[in-house]
Design a protein around this motif. Structure first.
Motif, PDB file in Angstrom:
ATOM      1  N   ARG A 138       0.815  -1.214   0.000  1.00 59.14           N
ATOM      2  CA  ARG A 138       0.000   0.000   0.000  1.00 59.14           C
ATOM      3  C   ARG A 138       0.849   1.265   0.000  1.00 59.14           C
ATOM      4  NH1 ARG A 138      -2.151  -0.647   6.186  1.00 59.14           N
ATOM      5  NH2 ARG A 138      -0.488   0.506   7.255  1.00 59.14           N
ATOM      6  N   ARG A 139       2.099   1.146   0.397  1.00 61.66           N
ATOM      7  CA  ARG A 139       2.981   2.320   0.444  1.00 61.66           C
ATOM      8  C   ARG A 139       3.729   2.534  -0.868  1.00 61.66           C
ATOM      9  NH1 ARG A 139       5.866   1.619   6.405  1.00 61.66           N
ATOM     10  NH2 ARG A 139       3.967   1.824   7.671  1.00 61.66           N
ATOM     11  N   GLY A 140       3.564   1.633  -1.790  1.00 61.20           N
ATOM     12  CA  GLY A 140       4.248   1.762  -3.064  1.00 61.20           C
ATOM     13  C   GLY A 140       5.744   1.566  -2.976  1.00 61.20           C
ATOM     14  N   PHE A 193       9.132 -11.382  -3.713  1.00 60.10           N
ATOM     15  CA  PHE A 193       8.600 -10.516  -2.658  1.00 60.10           C
ATOM     16  C   PHE A 193       9.656 -10.192  -1.602  1.00 60.10           C
ATOM     17  CE2 PHE A 193       3.979 -12.310  -2.883  1.00 60.10           C
ATOM     18  CZ  PHE A 193       3.725 -11.536  -4.005  1.00 60.10           C
ATOM     19  N   TYR A 194       9.624  -8.951  -1.145  1.00 58.57           N
ATOM     20  CA  TYR A 194      10.267  -8.583   0.119  1.00 58.57           C
ATOM     21  C   TYR A 194       9.155  -8.008   0.992  1.00 58.57           C
ATOM     22  CZ  TYR A 194      13.212  -6.108   3.500  1.00 58.57           C
ATOM     23  OH  TYR A 194      13.778  -5.641   4.660  1.00 58.57           O
ATOM     24  N   ILE A 195       8.527  -8.873   1.770  1.00 50.35           N
ATOM     25  CA  ILE A 195       7.367  -8.470   2.574  1.00 50.35           C
ATOM     26  C   ILE A 195       7.843  -7.713   3.813  1.00 50.35           C
ATOM     27  CG2 ILE A 195       5.449  -9.383   3.962  1.00 50.35           C
ATOM     28  CD1 ILE A 195       4.986 -11.461   1.832  1.00 50.35           C
ATOM     29  N   PRO A 196       7.122  -6.664   4.216  1.00 49.23           N
ATOM     30  CA  PRO A 196       7.549  -5.860   5.370  1.00 49.23           C
ATOM     31  C   PRO A 196       7.808  -6.708   6.610  1.00 49.23           C
ATOM     32  CG  PRO A 196       5.706  -4.796   4.257  1.00 49.23           C
ATOM     33  CD  PRO A 196       5.887  -6.145   3.611  1.00 49.23           C
ATOM     34  N   ALA A 197       8.815  -6.308   7.370  1.00 47.56           N
ATOM     35  CA  ALA A 197       9.167  -7.042   8.592  1.00 47.56           C
ATOM     36  C   ALA A 197       8.115  -6.872   9.675  1.00 47.56           C
ATOM     37  CB  ALA A 197      10.527  -6.602   9.100  1.00 47.56           C
ATOM     38  N   GLY A 198       7.528  -5.678   9.779  1.00 49.93           N
ATOM     39  CA  GLY A 198       6.425  -5.486  10.705  1.00 49.93           C
ATOM     40  C   GLY A 198       6.746  -4.793  12.013  1.00 49.93           C
ATOM     41  N   GLY A 199       7.974  -4.300  12.156  1.00 50.56           N
ATOM     42  CA  GLY A 199       8.295  -3.585  13.401  1.00 50.56           C
ATOM     43  C   GLY A 199       8.391  -4.524  14.593  1.00 50.56           C
ATOM     44  N   ASP A 200       8.283  -3.941  15.785  1.00 53.84           N
ATOM     45  CA  ASP A 200       8.519  -4.718  17.005  1.00 53.84           C
ATOM     46  C   ASP A 200       7.268  -5.047  17.810  1.00 53.84           C
ATOM     47  OD1 ASP A 200      11.298  -4.675  16.576  1.00 53.84           O
ATOM     48  OD2 ASP A 200      11.466  -2.691  17.510  1.00 53.84           O
ATOM     49  N   LYS A 217       3.419  -0.444  11.072  1.00 59.08           N
ATOM     50  CA  LYS A 217       4.261  -1.365  10.313  1.00 59.08           C
ATOM     51  C   LYS A 217       3.708  -2.791  10.351  1.00 59.08           C
ATOM     52  CE  LYS A 217       8.619   1.164  10.926  1.00 59.08           C
ATOM     53  NZ  LYS A 217       9.994   1.101  11.487  1.00 59.08           N
ATOM     54  N   PHE A 218       3.187  -3.164  11.509  1.00 58.39           N
ATOM     55  CA  PHE A 218       2.610  -4.496  11.657  1.00 58.39           C
ATOM     56  C   PHE A 218       1.318  -4.602  10.846  1.00 58.39           C
ATOM     57  CE2 PHE A 218       0.441  -7.901  14.162  1.00 58.39           C
ATOM     58  CZ  PHE A 218       1.403  -8.890  14.011  1.00 58.39           C
ATOM     59  N   ASP A 219       0.524  -3.550  10.883  1.00 62.52           N
ATOM     60  CA  ASP A 219      -0.701  -3.517  10.089  1.00 62.52           C
ATOM     61  C   ASP A 219      -0.389  -3.599   8.598  1.00 62.52           C
ATOM     62  OD1 ASP A 219      -3.691  -2.972   9.895  1.00 62.52           O
ATOM     63  OD2 ASP A 219      -2.900  -1.289   8.733  1.00 62.52           O
ATOM     64  N   HIS A 220       0.653  -2.881   8.192  1.00 64.57           N
ATOM     65  CA  HIS A 220       1.078  -2.897   6.787  1.00 64.57           C
ATOM     66  C   HIS A 220       1.458  -4.310   6.362  1.00 64.57           C
ATOM     67  CE1 HIS A 220       4.291  -1.556   3.648  1.00 64.57           C
ATOM     68  NE2 HIS A 220       3.147  -1.751   3.065  1.00 64.57           N
ATOM     69  N   LYS A 221       2.186  -5.010   7.214  1.00 67.99           N
ATOM     70  CA  LYS A 221       2.609  -6.374   6.910  1.00 67.99           C
ATOM     71  C   LYS A 221       1.410  -7.299   6.728  1.00 67.99           C
ATOM     72  CE  LYS A 221       5.575 -10.042   8.793  1.00 67.99           C
ATOM     73  NZ  LYS A 221       6.564 -10.339   9.845  1.00 67.99           N
TER      74      LYS A 221
END
Length: 266
Positions: A86-88, A105-112, A121-125
């Motif tokens: 969603r962040r492009g 794919f390099y899927i977001p790590a999601g923060g801590d 960040k977790f929601d984005h993942k």
């Protein structure tokens, strides 16, 4: 035709080009999918890949962050960028080689913090996974598909060094395990690594830089995956082999991820 696909989060392609060349010269591969290349398209070391027999290159780059790239011995067709991020950000690319579609794919790590409301960040993942799963449900399943990359979830009890201790840590939380399960179910995806390394054997592709000796501590996670859909699996003849090249992690100044490889004949 034999097709051998490697996936590797190299954590900077320019910094580790010498290691990439050394690795590719030591194995037999046809396509390498890279994640976290950390460069823009014009900064990518194209000639270095061409020099070792991988002249066909597709890059989705970004300045200093993220980025994915595919290098191949064979010509391929680049497909439209899939709108899963969603962040492009430069986290997604797709090609078709020898009739097989490959998603890198390099899927977001999601923060801590494993909380969608408290941690964007977790929601984005999780949204990334939700978008992929929704797309897989509508995609024509008769088209051969291979999905690979740093998917940033260790989904199984034996994909982490300690299932009990990792359940509260991002990468192996119940929410992520469920999201990964939905992703697998939506695409009816096959994981060749669990045939090659049957449960209860623990297998890892990532080890923290914090450990002075990663093998001694062995607190690893299996974050990197190569998965086949039913149409691709049905097209294969003979065995599908899967390998984790963890010996590369022993090199000086390595990536924190080891390369993984799947080979089959179609």
């Amino acid at each position: 035709m034999r097709l051998s696909v490697v996936s590797w989060n190299v954590n900077s392609v320019r910094l580790r080009m010498e290691q990439i060349a050394k690795f590719l010269n030591s194995i037999d591969a046809d396509v390498i999918c890279l994640q976290e290349i950390k460069c823009q398209e014009h900064e990518f070391p194209r000639q270095a890949f061409a020099d070792i027999g991988f002249p066909y290159i597709h890059i989705a780059g970004q300045k200093g962050w993220h980025g994915v790239a595919i290098a191949s011995r064979y010509p391929f067709e680049a497909n439209e960028l899939l709108p899963f991020c969603r962040r492009g950000e430069a986290r997604v690319q797709a090609i078709v080689v020898s009739g097989v579609e490959i998603w890198n794919f390099y899927i977001p790590a999601g923060g801590d913090v494993p909380d969608r409301a408290a941690n964007d960040k977790f929601d984005h993942k999780l949204e990334f996974y939700e978008r992929v799963s929704a797309h897989l449900k509508t995609r024509n399943k008769d088209h051969p598909l291979l999905i690979c990359g740093d998917l940033n979830i260790a989904p199984g009890e034996f994909d982490v060094w300690s299932h009990r201790q990792m359940l509260k840590i991002v990468s192996h939380t119940p929410q992520e395990i469920d999201a990964f399960g939905e992703f697998i179910t939506s695409g009816e995806l096959y994981d060749p690594f669990r045939d090659a390394y049957p449960v209860p054997e623990k297998i890892f592709t990532w080890w923290s830089y914090r450990a002075a000796d990663f093998r001694k501590s062995n607190r690893g996670l299996r974050l990197d995956h190569i998965l086949l859909n039913p149409a691709l699996k049905a097209r294969t003849t003979g065995d599908i082999t899967a390998k984790i090249h963890d010996w590369v992690r022993e090199w000086e100044r390595p990536s924190d991820h080891a390369p993984i490889q799947v080979e089959f004949t179609i």
